[in-house]
Design a protein around this motif. Structure first.
Motif, PDB file in Angstrom:
ATOM      1  N   LEU A 193       0.912  -1.149  -0.201  1.00 23.17           N
ATOM      2  CA  LEU A 193      -0.153  -0.029  -0.007  1.00 23.17           C
ATOM      3  C   LEU A 193       0.867   1.377   0.081  1.00 23.17           C
ATOM      4  O   LEU A 193       0.208   2.347   0.096  1.00 23.17           O
ATOM      5  N   ARG A 194       2.213   1.255  -0.286  1.00 22.55           N
ATOM      6  CA  ARG A 194       3.158   2.144  -0.134  1.00 22.55           C
ATOM      7  C   ARG A 194       3.863   1.886  -1.371  1.00 22.55           C
ATOM      8  O   ARG A 194       4.566   0.637  -1.426  1.00 22.55           O
ATOM      9  N   PHE A 195       4.252   2.561  -2.251  1.00 22.75           N
ATOM     10  CA  PHE A 195       5.255   2.601  -3.338  1.00 22.75           C
ATOM     11  C   PHE A 195       5.806   3.847  -3.843  1.00 22.75           C
ATOM     12  O   PHE A 195       5.223   4.833  -3.948  1.00 22.75           O
ATOM     13  N   THR A 196       6.992   3.586  -4.568  1.00 21.31           N
ATOM     14  CA  THR A 196       7.688   4.721  -5.326  1.00 21.31           C
ATOM     15  C   THR A 196       7.473   4.411  -6.867  1.00 21.31           C
ATOM     16  O   THR A 196       7.612   3.075  -6.983  1.00 21.31           O
ATOM     17  N   LEU A 197       7.528   5.227  -7.785  1.00 24.22           N
ATOM     18  CA  LEU A 197       7.574   4.955  -9.183  1.00 24.22           C
ATOM     19  C   LEU A 197       8.519   6.130  -9.660  1.00 24.22           C
ATOM     20  O   LEU A 197       8.280   7.424  -9.691  1.00 24.22           O
ATOM     21  N   ASN A 198       9.552   5.443 -10.421  1.00 21.52           N
ATOM     22  CA  ASN A 198      10.373   6.202 -10.885  1.00 21.52           C
ATOM     23  C   ASN A 198      10.386   6.206 -12.651  1.00 21.52           C
ATOM     24  O   ASN A 198      10.432   5.011 -12.949  1.00 21.52           O
ATOM     25  N   LEU A 199      10.232   7.286 -13.161  1.00 26.70           N
ATOM     26  CA  LEU A 199      10.195   7.122 -14.616  1.00 26.70           C
ATOM     27  C   LEU A 199      11.562   7.829 -15.205  1.00 26.70           C
ATOM     28  O   LEU A 199      11.917   9.058 -15.010  1.00 26.70           O
ATOM     29  N   ALA A 200      12.808   7.185 -15.374  1.00 25.60           N
ATOM     30  CA  ALA A 200      14.090   7.690 -15.564  1.00 25.60           C
ATOM     31  C   ALA A 200      13.966   8.991 -16.553  1.00 25.60           C
ATOM     32  O   ALA A 200      13.385   8.886 -17.628  1.00 25.60           O
ATOM     33  N   GLY A 201      14.648   9.847 -16.163  1.00 26.57           N
ATOM     34  CA  GLY A 201      14.804  11.108 -16.673  1.00 26.57           C
ATOM     35  C   GLY A 201      13.643  12.039 -16.703  1.00 26.57           C
ATOM     36  O   GLY A 201      13.655  13.173 -17.620  1.00 26.57           O
ATOM     37  N   TYR A 202      12.660  11.894 -16.240  1.00 32.47           N
ATOM     38  CA  TYR A 202      11.419  12.504 -16.248  1.00 32.47           C
ATOM     39  C   TYR A 202      11.058  12.920 -14.588  1.00 32.47           C
ATOM     40  O   TYR A 202      11.034  14.053 -14.112  1.00 32.47           O
ATOM     41  N   SER A 203      10.766  11.749 -13.833  1.00 30.77           N
ATOM     42  CA  SER A 203      10.138  12.026 -12.418  1.00 30.77           C
ATOM     43  C   SER A 203      10.425  10.878 -11.645  1.00 30.77           C
ATOM     44  O   SER A 203      10.611   9.771 -11.971  1.00 30.77           O
ATOM     45  N   ASP A 204      10.305  11.108 -10.284  1.00 33.32           N
ATOM     46  CA  ASP A 204      10.370  10.450  -9.341  1.00 33.32           C
ATOM     47  C   ASP A 204       9.194  10.525  -8.399  1.00 33.32           C
ATOM     48  O   ASP A 204       9.105  11.736  -7.802  1.00 33.32           O
ATOM     49  N   ALA A 205       8.385   9.569  -7.976  1.00 34.69           N
ATOM     50  CA  ALA A 205       7.343  10.047  -6.817  1.00 34.69           C
ATOM     51  C   ALA A 205       6.822   8.915  -5.893  1.00 34.69           C
ATOM     52  O   ALA A 205       7.287   7.482  -6.253  1.00 34.69           O
ATOM     53  N   TYR A 206       6.182   9.268  -5.125  1.00 31.79           N
ATOM     54  CA  TYR A 206       5.789   8.230  -3.949  1.00 31.79           C
ATOM     55  C   TYR A 206       4.537   8.342  -3.717  1.00 31.79           C
ATOM     56  O   TYR A 206       3.752   9.400  -3.434  1.00 31.79           O
ATOM     57  N   TYR A 207       3.665   7.245  -3.504  1.00 31.19           N
ATOM     58  CA  TYR A 207       2.214   7.109  -3.324  1.00 31.19           C
ATOM     59  C   TYR A 207       1.852   6.032  -2.100  1.00 31.19           C
ATOM     60  O   TYR A 207       2.570   5.425  -1.725  1.00 31.19           O
ATOM     61  N   GLU A 208       0.632   6.926  -1.591  1.00 32.20           N
ATOM     62  CA  GLU A 208       0.141   5.776  -0.589  1.00 32.20           C
ATOM     63  C   GLU A 208      -1.427   5.564  -1.116  1.00 32.20           C
ATOM     64  O   GLU A 208      -1.974   6.284  -1.435  1.00 32.20           O
ATOM     65  N   VAL A 209      -1.684   4.225  -0.842  1.00 36.07           N
ATOM     66  CA  VAL A 209      -3.166   3.700  -1.169  1.00 36.07           C
ATOM     67  C   VAL A 209      -3.945   4.075  -0.030  1.00 36.07           C
ATOM     68  O   VAL A 209      -3.621   3.652   1.122  1.00 36.07           O
ATOM     69  N   ASN A 210      -5.096   4.810  -0.177  1.00 34.42           N
ATOM     70  CA  ASN A 210      -6.152   5.213   0.819  1.00 34.42           C
ATOM     71  C   ASN A 210      -7.138   4.235   1.058  1.00 34.42           C
ATOM     72  O   ASN A 210      -7.010   3.313   0.118  1.00 34.42           O
ATOM     73  N   ASN A 211      -7.852   4.249   2.035  1.00 37.53           N
ATOM     74  CA  ASN A 211      -9.105   3.294   2.172  1.00 37.53           C
ATOM     75  C   ASN A 211     -10.056   3.390   0.938  1.00 37.53           C
ATOM     76  O   ASN A 211     -10.656   2.337   0.862  1.00 37.53           O
ATOM     77  N   GLU A 212     -10.266   4.294   0.369  1.00 40.88           N
ATOM     78  CA  GLU A 212     -11.171   4.250  -1.029  1.00 40.88           C
ATOM     79  C   GLU A 212     -10.332   3.407  -1.997  1.00 40.88           C
ATOM     80  O   GLU A 212     -10.801   3.264  -3.185  1.00 40.88           O
ATOM     81  N   GLY A 213      -9.032   2.953  -2.056  1.00 38.79           N
ATOM     82  CA  GLY A 213      -8.554   2.176  -3.117  1.00 38.79           C
ATOM     83  C   GLY A 213      -7.998   2.985  -4.100  1.00 38.79           C
ATOM     84  O   GLY A 213      -7.781   2.648  -5.387  1.00 38.79           O
ATOM     85  N   LEU A 214      -7.388   4.165  -3.813  1.00 37.11           N
ATOM     86  CA  LEU A 214      -6.779   5.061  -4.661  1.00 37.11           C
ATOM     87  C   LEU A 214      -5.432   5.572  -4.144  1.00 37.11           C
ATOM     88  O   LEU A 214      -5.211   5.721  -2.925  1.00 37.11           O
ATOM     89  N   ALA A 215      -4.433   5.717  -5.342  1.00 43.11           N
ATOM     90  CA  ALA A 215      -2.988   5.885  -4.871  1.00 43.11           C
ATOM     91  C   ALA A 215      -2.856   7.566  -4.813  1.00 43.11           C
ATOM     92  O   ALA A 215      -3.122   8.006  -5.837  1.00 43.11           O
ATOM     93  N   VAL A 216      -2.628   7.885  -3.752  1.00 40.56           N
ATOM     94  CA  VAL A 216      -2.297   9.442  -3.217  1.00 40.56           C
ATOM     95  C   VAL A 216      -0.880   9.724  -3.480  1.00 40.56           C
ATOM     96  O   VAL A 216      -0.056   9.206  -2.602  1.00 40.56           O
ATOM     97  N   ILE A 217      -0.612  10.656  -4.180  1.00 43.19           N
ATOM     98  CA  ILE A 217       0.915  11.264  -4.068  1.00 43.19           C
ATOM     99  C   ILE A 217       1.295  12.045  -2.798  1.00 43.19           C
ATOM    100  O   ILE A 217       0.320  12.619  -2.396  1.00 43.19           O
ATOM    101  N   LYS A 218       2.358  11.700  -2.313  1.00 43.01           N
ATOM    102  CA  LYS A 218       2.851  12.345  -1.204  1.00 43.01           C
ATOM    103  C   LYS A 218       4.180  12.968  -1.440  1.00 43.01           C
ATOM    104  O   LYS A 218       4.519  13.859  -0.514  1.00 43.01           O
ATOM    105  N   TRP A 219       4.934  12.782  -2.233  1.00 39.36           N
ATOM    106  CA  TRP A 219       6.200  13.327  -2.429  1.00 39.36           C
ATOM    107  C   TRP A 219       6.448  13.199  -4.067  1.00 39.36           C
ATOM    108  O   TRP A 219       6.220  12.158  -4.703  1.00 39.36           O
ATOM    109  N   GLN A 220       7.348  13.944  -4.625  1.00 43.92           N
ATOM    110  CA  GLN A 220       7.454  13.900  -6.111  1.00 43.92           C
ATOM    111  C   GLN A 220       8.719  14.962  -6.439  1.00 43.92           C
ATOM    112  O   GLN A 220       8.804  16.102  -5.664  1.00 43.92           O
TER     113      GLN A 220
END
Length: 294
Positions: A193-220
């Motif tokens: 329910l927590r993960f980071t996603l890196n697109l090389a040369g573009y962006s790095d982001a961290y998400y947390e899954v809320n109780n609604e089942g949606l991934a909410v960004i916390k850091w970018q």
């Protein structure tokens, strides 16, 4: 305090990955099975969904008679038959007329019906988030996937989490990048329910899954604009999945609390025939899930 309502219902499943936004005709946003749905309208405060968008392998069959204007919905075992006519605030359910809270709408050749009516008639789950003006709906198959995401198998839950709608409205817009050729995902060890996603040369982001089942960004981190937003996460130990799609390679492994990187596998996806290839995440032997929610 918001509350989940189990409602007998039937809603849509669509696939969309990206930033969310409200429908142009309403301040309310709609999410179906973890994805944003934009093809809906609001009439007299009622959210209306397009019947032709409804899809679930275990769900009803739709039919439209252009001569009479009657839309017929029938479930798989034919135990329930619903008939609707555009412009009317009544419906027929197994031959019995009942009132609905908003008239059926025919727009651009498509029939729209109130979510609540479909829900209360055919079986599903609906959640109204009044604070954030969001409507969350799930078909039976979508609810089963949600339960897996929150409580089930770790590998399956991670796969679902990566495909969720990503809420990034509070983060600043990203600048477009060039030349990236891989995706890199990380999860804290034992978590989905927590993960980071890196697109090389573009962006790095961290998400947390809320109780609604949606991934909410916390850091970018915007690698192009050299700009950072939010609070960067710290994982004691984590698993990673590297998809070098331009080279046909997929690599996965684990980094321990001391920073030691142990590669667990690498596959040439172009020449691979086993079932583990072309997957976003792979099972980590011996790893146990620790982040299940109530």
């Amino acid at each position: 305090m918001n509350k989940w309502f189990k409602i007998i219902g039937f809603v849509i499943f669509v696939s969309f990955i990206g930033n969310t936004s409200a429908n142009a005709a309403s301040s309310t946003s709609l999410f179906v099975n973890g994805q944003a749905e934009y093809d809906f309208i609001t009439v007299e405060g009622r959210t209306m969904v397009k019947l032709r968008s409804l899809s679930d392998s275990s769900w009803p069959v739709l039919a439209y008679d252009p001569k009479t204007g009657v839309v017929t919905i029938q479930n798989k075992d034919k135990s329930k038959k619903v008939q609707l006519v555009a412009g009317r605030k009544t419906a027929t359910v197994n031959g019995k007329a009942i009132k609905i809270d908003a008239a059926v709408v025919n727009k651009n050749g498509s029939t729209y019906v109130p979510i609540r009516f479909i829900s209360e008639t055919l079986g599903g789950y609906v959640y109204y988030n009044n604070k954030d003006k969001r409507v969350i709906v799930r078909t039976p198959a979508g609810q089963e996937e949600y339960e897996t995401l929150m409580h089930g198998d770790l590998t399956k839950a991670r796969h679902i989490a990566l495909g969720l709608e990503k809420l990034t409205e509070e983060a600043p817009p990203l600048h477009a990048g060039e030349g990236y050729n891989y995706f890199y995902y990380t999860f804290p060890e034992g978590e989905a329910l927590r993960f980071t996603l890196n697109l090389a040369g573009y962006s790095d982001a961290y998400y947390e899954v809320n109780n609604e089942g949606l991934a909410v960004i916390k850091w970018q981190k915007d690698d192009v604009a050299k700009r950072e937003w939010g609070a960067k996460p710290t994982f004691k130990s984590y698993v990673y999945f590297l998809d070098e799609y331009m080279h046909g390679l997929f690599t996965y492994g684990i980094v321990d609390a001391q920073g030691k990187d142990t590669e667990l596998g690498k596959f040439n996806q172009e020449n691979c025939n086993n079932n583990d290839c072309n997957k976003l995440v792979l099972k980590i032997e011996g790893e146990k899930r620790t982040d299940q929610r109530e």
